[in-house]
Scaffold this active site. Sequence first.
Site, PDB file in Angstrom:
ATOM      1  N   CYS A 190      67.658 -23.523 -80.118  1.00  0.00           N
ATOM      2  CA  CYS A 190      68.902 -22.755 -80.088  1.00  0.00           C
ATOM      3  C   CYS A 190      70.116 -23.672 -80.100  1.00  0.00           C
ATOM      4  O   CYS A 190      71.232 -23.225 -80.377  1.00  0.00           O
ATOM      5  CB  CYS A 190      68.933 -21.846 -78.867  1.00  0.00           C
ATOM      6  SG  CYS A 190      68.409 -22.641 -77.353  1.00  0.00           S
ATOM      7  N   GLU A 196      70.452 -14.801 -74.417  1.00  0.00           N
ATOM      8  CA  GLU A 196      70.835 -16.008 -75.142  1.00  0.00           C
ATOM      9  C   GLU A 196      70.404 -15.779 -76.579  1.00  0.00           C
ATOM     10  O   GLU A 196      69.223 -15.601 -76.849  1.00  0.00           O
ATOM     11  CB  GLU A 196      70.159 -17.233 -74.519  1.00  0.00           C
ATOM     12  CG  GLU A 196      70.690 -18.548 -75.048  1.00  0.00           C
ATOM     13  CD  GLU A 196      69.720 -19.201 -75.991  1.00  0.00           C
ATOM     14  OE1 GLU A 196      69.978 -19.159 -77.212  1.00  0.00           O
ATOM     15  OE2 GLU A 196      68.711 -19.736 -75.524  1.00  0.00           O
TER      16      GLU A 196
END
Length: 529
Positions: free
Chosen positions: A304, A267
Amino acid sequence: MPHRSEILGQQYIGGARSAAGTQVLHSHDASSGDALPYAFRQATGEEVDAAARAAAAAYPAYRQLAASRRADFLDAIAGELDALDEPFIALVCRETALPTARIQGERARTSGQLRLFARVLRRGDFYGARIDRALPDRQPLPRVDLRQYRIGVGPVAVFGASNFPLAFSTAGGDTAAALAAGCPVVFKAHSGHMATADRVAAAIIRAAEATGMPTGVFNMIYGGGVGEALVKHPAIQAVGFTGSLKGGRALYDMAAARPQPIPVFAEMSSINPVLVLPAAVQARGEQIAGELVASVVQGCGQFCTNPGLVLGLRSPAFDAFSTRFSALMAEQPAQTMLNAGTLASYEQGVRALHAHPGITHLAGQAQQGRQARPQLFKADVSLLLEGDPLLQEEVFGPTTVLVEVADAAELRRALEGLHGQLTATLIAEQEDLQAHGELLALLEQKVGRVLFNGYPTGVEVGEAMVHGGPYPATSDARGTSVGSLAIERFLRPVCYQNCPDALLPPALQNANPLGIDRLVDGRNQRDAL
């Protein structure tokens, strides 16, 4: 024997501690920059090898344990985390500059996701069991008996994240999913919170011992430059990573270049566009501005899912929204970031935005000192339409960029040029959804999660969550790093043909003593029996 809460700074390998290296590393107070009174040993190449081999040695016994036994292990880790004392919370706060309430909430989330995977194991559907019974009388050819289920891929290397010292680190989502799948873990501690990692690793080992897990089911190493040796080790069969695009892509390329390539579930980078549509901005533009500012600066923008791009259609209402948004951003105070490296990266990203001729600075004080100052920029839509790479780059921190488009057609063209993202958000009234309904089909191709009238900062841990998306948001859009589906990243299917019933895994046996739902000849077992 040392006290269980004592921080020794040694590797955790095969149920023992190891300190073969001579290089000493230090963790730091994120606010002052001062070194904390703990010394950590850089892992040697031999220790990396030993950790991977310990995980490989544990794999055969661990993967064959009943799923309920692994569930007990995960529940025990959760209990150990919940029992960590207030000095532990204070330690995490010192290493990360994150507030006490945030760390307490993150600990609850971490133990909660461990318990979620324990429930997944106990109900058994993760096996994906499928059965095609033999049809000896079928013409023109008989059918053999075929049975399929999924097993853990093998030892998994997990890299700790900087921004979530608990939920995406030592006992975080990747570790929990791998352990649930039957995969021993070698964890690479993040340099920003090594003392936190030490305390959490000790909790995992206590849980492993209390539940009788194989020695080597969890291992942890410290140090820089050890990631390459870990990813390239032949015992490692998959990688979990949360971090930068540069770091994730480097691991991906290493794994792909191995004699036996392995999957990397990374990720990495996302700017999470927020679309503020006309009727919504007309009806509640001031409210949206306040909510959006809160999302941008939450946790110093160190998520994020931080909204890094805000798009709207040209109108007097969008002008008023932009003015209010700028005024609120200008009022936001500076915040301490996770560590000096994160601050330096943020400052570099802000300088790049300032220097671009197609981007205007709207709000925010000049960077100075040890804290990050929130910033707001406005970019010409032509930068998106022409594929300017700067607008595709994540600035990790409390900064976002406004883009004004002329009409719905230009908005669509701008979105078509976006790279893959974790999220996209539609701030919309019902009439907006009717007028711009085609945007959903476009966004589905670009992101892993589409939000309606909410903000992307905040990822619920549950059955339906997808925290992933097309590259570069992640290296593999078919999975998620949050939610129960995350277990599937570390499983692979095995088929048994004409296997004697006694040799089959319990999930595939005719008696099916576990009571697991299965697909039998294309029907769920409850309907087939």
